[in-house]
Design a protein around this motif. Sequence first.
Motif, PDB file in Angstrom:
ATOM      1  N   TRP A  18       0.833  -1.216   0.000  1.00 33.28           N
ATOM      2  CA  TRP A  18       0.000   0.000   0.000  1.00 33.28           C
ATOM      3  C   TRP A  18       0.861   1.257   0.000  1.00 33.28           C
ATOM      4  O   TRP A  18       0.537   2.225  -0.696  1.00 33.28           O
ATOM      5  CB  TRP A  18      -0.921   0.002   1.220  1.00 33.28           C
ATOM      6  N   ALA A  19       1.949   1.229   0.773  1.00 31.82           N
ATOM      7  CA  ALA A  19       2.850   2.393   0.809  1.00 31.82           C
ATOM      8  C   ALA A  19       3.506   2.613  -0.555  1.00 31.82           C
ATOM      9  O   ALA A  19       3.651   3.754  -1.011  1.00 31.82           O
ATOM     10  CB  ALA A  19       3.909   2.200   1.890  1.00 31.82           C
ATOM     11  N   ALA A  20       3.903   1.517  -1.195  1.00 30.15           N
ATOM     12  CA  ALA A  20       4.491   1.624  -2.528  1.00 30.15           C
ATOM     13  C   ALA A  20       3.467   2.178  -3.518  1.00 30.15           C
ATOM     14  O   ALA A  20       3.788   3.025  -4.368  1.00 30.15           O
ATOM     15  CB  ALA A  20       4.992   0.262  -2.994  1.00 30.15           C
ATOM     16  N   GLY A  21       2.222   1.718  -3.407  1.00 32.20           N
ATOM     17  CA  GLY A  21       1.169   2.229  -4.274  1.00 32.20           C
ATOM     18  C   GLY A  21       0.958   3.718  -4.077  1.00 32.20           C
ATOM     19  O   GLY A  21       0.767   4.466  -5.053  1.00 32.20           O
ATOM     20  N   ALA A  22       0.995   4.165  -2.821  1.00 32.66           N
ATOM     21  CA  ALA A  22       0.846   5.591  -2.528  1.00 32.66           C
ATOM     22  C   ALA A  22       1.988   6.393  -3.134  1.00 32.66           C
ATOM     23  O   ALA A  22       1.792   7.488  -3.676  1.00 32.66           O
ATOM     24  CB  ALA A  22       0.792   5.802  -1.015  1.00 32.66           C
ATOM     25  N   LEU A  23       3.204   5.843  -3.062  1.00 31.84           N
ATOM     26  CA  LEU A  23       4.375   6.512  -3.630  1.00 31.84           C
ATOM     27  C   LEU A  23       4.257   6.617  -5.154  1.00 31.84           C
ATOM     28  O   LEU A  23       4.519   7.682  -5.736  1.00 31.84           O
ATOM     29  CB  LEU A  23       5.646   5.758  -3.248  1.00 31.84           C
ATOM     30  N   PHE A  24       3.841   5.553  -5.783  1.00 35.92           N
ATOM     31  CA  PHE A  24       3.662   5.574  -7.242  1.00 35.92           C
ATOM     32  C   PHE A  24       2.570   6.580  -7.634  1.00 35.92           C
ATOM     33  O   PHE A  24       2.677   7.240  -8.669  1.00 35.92           O
ATOM     34  CB  PHE A  24       3.310   4.182  -7.755  1.00 35.92           C
ATOM     35  N   ALA A  25       1.536   6.688  -6.794  1.00 35.96           N
ATOM     36  CA  ALA A  25       0.463   7.646  -7.086  1.00 35.96           C
ATOM     37  C   ALA A  25       0.990   9.073  -7.049  1.00 35.96           C
ATOM     38  O   ALA A  25       0.664   9.893  -7.924  1.00 35.96           O
ATOM     39  CB  ALA A  25      -0.684   7.473  -6.087  1.00 35.96           C
ATOM     40  N   GLY A  28       2.747   9.977 -10.127  1.00 40.58           N
ATOM     41  CA  GLY A  28       1.948   9.973 -11.338  1.00 40.58           C
ATOM     42  C   GLY A  28       1.974   8.678 -12.118  1.00 40.58           C
ATOM     43  O   GLY A  28       1.552   8.644 -13.279  1.00 40.58           O
ATOM     44  N   LYS A  29       2.465   7.609 -11.500  1.00 39.20           N
ATOM     45  CA  LYS A  29       2.521   6.306 -12.176  1.00 39.20           C
ATOM     46  C   LYS A  29       1.258   5.524 -11.814  1.00 39.20           C
ATOM     47  O   LYS A  29       1.261   4.666 -10.941  1.00 39.20           O
ATOM     48  CB  LYS A  29       3.779   5.555 -11.766  1.00 39.20           C
ATOM     49  N   ARG A  30       0.194   5.822 -12.507  1.00 39.74           N
ATOM     50  CA  ARG A  30      -1.141   5.338 -12.167  1.00 39.74           C
ATOM     51  C   ARG A  30      -1.253   3.817 -12.203  1.00 39.74           C
ATOM     52  O   ARG A  30      -1.771   3.191 -11.277  1.00 39.74           O
ATOM     53  CB  ARG A  30      -2.164   5.961 -13.126  1.00 39.74           C
ATOM     54  N   LYS A  31      -0.772   3.194 -13.278  1.00 39.55           N
ATOM     55  CA  LYS A  31      -0.904   1.747 -13.414  1.00 39.55           C
ATOM     56  C   LYS A  31      -0.161   1.008 -12.303  1.00 39.55           C
ATOM     57  O   LYS A  31      -0.673   0.036 -11.742  1.00 39.55           O
ATOM     58  CB  LYS A  31      -0.399   1.304 -14.783  1.00 39.55           C
ATOM     59  N   LEU A  32       1.044   1.469 -12.003  1.00 37.81           N
ATOM     60  CA  LEU A  32       1.800   0.838 -10.917  1.00 37.81           C
ATOM     61  C   LEU A  32       1.105   1.051  -9.575  1.00 37.81           C
ATOM     62  O   LEU A  32       1.051   0.142  -8.736  1.00 37.81           O
ATOM     63  CB  LEU A  32       3.220   1.404 -10.882  1.00 37.81           C
ATOM     64  N   ALA A  33       0.576   2.259  -9.351  1.00 30.42           N
ATOM     65  CA  ALA A  33      -0.112   2.553  -8.097  1.00 30.42           C
ATOM     66  C   ALA A  33      -1.304   1.627  -7.903  1.00 30.42           C
ATOM     67  O   ALA A  33      -1.502   1.057  -6.823  1.00 30.42           O
ATOM     68  CB  ALA A  33      -0.565   4.012  -8.085  1.00 30.42           C
ATOM     69  N   THR A  37      -1.218  -1.488  -5.132  1.00 29.76           N
ATOM     70  CA  THR A  37      -2.237  -1.367  -4.085  1.00 29.76           C
ATOM     71  C   THR A  37      -3.176  -2.567  -4.116  1.00 29.76           C
ATOM     72  O   THR A  37      -3.538  -3.125  -3.069  1.00 29.76           O
ATOM     73  CB  THR A  37      -3.051  -0.071  -4.262  1.00 29.76           C
ATOM     74  N   ALA A  38      -3.571  -2.982  -5.313  1.00 31.03           N
ATOM     75  CA  ALA A  38      -4.433  -4.154  -5.453  1.00 31.03           C
ATOM     76  C   ALA A  38      -3.741  -5.413  -4.941  1.00 31.03           C
ATOM     77  O   ALA A  38      -4.379  -6.289  -4.332  1.00 31.03           O
ATOM     78  CB  ALA A  38      -4.844  -4.333  -6.914  1.00 31.03           C
ATOM     79  N   ALA A  39      -2.433  -5.513  -5.158  1.00 30.49           N
ATOM     80  CA  ALA A  39      -1.677  -6.662  -4.658  1.00 30.49           C
ATOM     81  C   ALA A  39      -1.700  -6.693  -3.133  1.00 30.49           C
ATOM     82  O   ALA A  39      -1.879  -7.754  -2.517  1.00 30.49           O
ATOM     83  CB  ALA A  39      -0.238  -6.607  -5.164  1.00 30.49           C
ATOM     84  N   GLY A  40      -1.538  -5.525  -2.513  1.00 27.69           N
ATOM     85  CA  GLY A  40      -1.606  -5.451  -1.054  1.00 27.69           C
ATOM     86  C   GLY A  40      -2.974  -5.838  -0.529  1.00 27.69           C
ATOM     87  O   GLY A  40      -3.090  -6.538   0.476  1.00 27.69           O
ATOM     88  N   LEU A  41      -4.015  -5.397  -1.237  1.00 26.14           N
ATOM     89  CA  LEU A  41      -5.375  -5.773  -0.852  1.00 26.14           C
ATOM     90  C   LEU A  41      -5.580  -7.284  -0.960  1.00 26.14           C
ATOM     91  O   LEU A  41      -6.230  -7.894  -0.110  1.00 26.14           O
ATOM     92  CB  LEU A  41      -6.386  -5.050  -1.743  1.00 26.14           C
ATOM     93  N   SER A  42      -5.007  -7.877  -2.000  1.00 22.14           N
ATOM     94  CA  SER A  42      -5.141  -9.324  -2.194  1.00 22.14           C
ATOM     95  C   SER A  42      -4.473 -10.102  -1.064  1.00 22.14           C
ATOM     96  O   SER A  42      -5.016 -11.096  -0.573  1.00 22.14           O
ATOM     97  CB  SER A  42      -4.530  -9.730  -3.538  1.00 22.14           C
ATOM     98  N   GLY A  78      -9.862   4.032  -0.724  1.00 24.58           N
ATOM     99  CA  GLY A  78      -8.904   4.991  -1.271  1.00 24.58           C
ATOM    100  C   GLY A  78      -8.604   4.725  -2.733  1.00 24.58           C
ATOM    101  O   GLY A  78      -8.490   5.660  -3.543  1.00 24.58           O
ATOM    102  N   LEU A  79      -8.483   3.458  -3.061  1.00 31.27           N
ATOM    103  CA  LEU A  79      -8.210   3.090  -4.453  1.00 31.27           C
ATOM    104  C   LEU A  79      -9.385   3.474  -5.354  1.00 31.27           C
ATOM    105  O   LEU A  79      -9.187   3.972  -6.474  1.00 31.27           O
ATOM    106  CB  LEU A  79      -7.944   1.587  -4.552  1.00 31.27           C
ATOM    107  N   MET A  80     -10.607   3.259  -4.884  1.00 32.08           N
ATOM    108  CA  MET A  80     -11.786   3.628  -5.662  1.00 32.08           C
ATOM    109  C   MET A  80     -11.839   5.151  -5.887  1.00 32.08           C
ATOM    110  O   MET A  80     -12.164   5.621  -6.980  1.00 32.08           O
ATOM    111  CB  MET A  80     -13.059   3.161  -4.961  1.00 32.08           C
ATOM    112  N   VAL A  81     -11.524   5.901  -4.834  1.00 34.02           N
ATOM    113  CA  VAL A  81     -11.505   7.361  -4.956  1.00 34.02           C
ATOM    114  C   VAL A  81     -10.406   7.799  -5.924  1.00 34.02           C
ATOM    115  O   VAL A  81     -10.615   8.699  -6.751  1.00 34.02           O
ATOM    116  CB  VAL A  81     -11.295   8.021  -3.575  1.00 34.02           C
ATOM    117  N   TYR A  82      -9.257   7.163  -5.832  1.00 36.43           N
ATOM    118  CA  TYR A  82      -8.133   7.487  -6.724  1.00 36.43           C
ATOM    119  C   TYR A  82      -8.499   7.212  -8.180  1.00 36.43           C
ATOM    120  O   TYR A  82      -8.223   8.023  -9.073  1.00 36.43           O
ATOM    121  CB  TYR A  82      -6.913   6.665  -6.309  1.00 36.43           C
TER     122      TYR A  82
END
Length: 259
Positions: A18-25, A28-33, A37-42, A78-82
């Motif tokens: 999740w932290a890595a996803g936030a950093l990518f967001a 501006g690296k949307r796909k990686l974010a 993040t989805a991997a962390g959720l899984s 957060g991911l849905m809002v993003y």
Amino acid sequence: MTLWNTFIYFAIAAVIAWAAGALFAWRGKRKLAVGVTAAGLSVFFAYVLTMWITLERPPLRTMGETRLWYALLLPFAGLMVYLRHGYRWILSFTTLLATVFVCINIFKPEIHEKTLMPALQSPWFAPHVIVYMLAYALLGAATLIAFYALVFPKRAAKGEKDLSRSTQEIVSVGWSFLTVGMLFGALWAKEAWGHYWTWDPKETWAAGTWLAYLVFIHWRGANRLRYYWLLVCFVLLQMCWWGINYLPSAQGMSVHTYG
């Protein structure tokens, strides 16, 4: 090693993702974010699902178990809002708040037993709590937007209309889930105790919280005051969730407080 003792490994892996996803967001690296993040959720959901199978019941009995769901659903919200609104900072906020709930569970674990008291052995129990947790997560995400707007007014002013519209949308969706959760709860109460609604202390706070968010939805005033009101709503939400357990009015009276 018990299942609960392995929680820390799942939690660390999920929080890092999740932290890595936030950093990518932020970069501006949307796909990686989204992917990380989805991997962390899984990973986190895999733990919750495993606990469900191991306990042979929904892991929703104790406060610790509901915190698991909130820690899972916050980054999801957060991911849905993003994805919907593109706020780069939202994943950082939801990750931070989810990490707080994860740490509470690590340092203050609850007892996770297989047994469920008769009142909880209802088909409405799991839908009621899961829908509520989703509502809490969405309303928590909306609160983070309000907090951002109040703490960083100059930045928020640049996109005031977008912030106002997105907050309104998220609260409306969260309130809808809150309404469905209350309906599920009424059906559960009818089956367990013979009444849809009895103005039990928790039910009273739930009604107050529901009305408070309804006021926000229909509020057509200054946005800054609306954001402050949203913070008040979130405090009411916390009282409805866990604060009720510490009120004298609920001790020995509320059927919603479980030891």
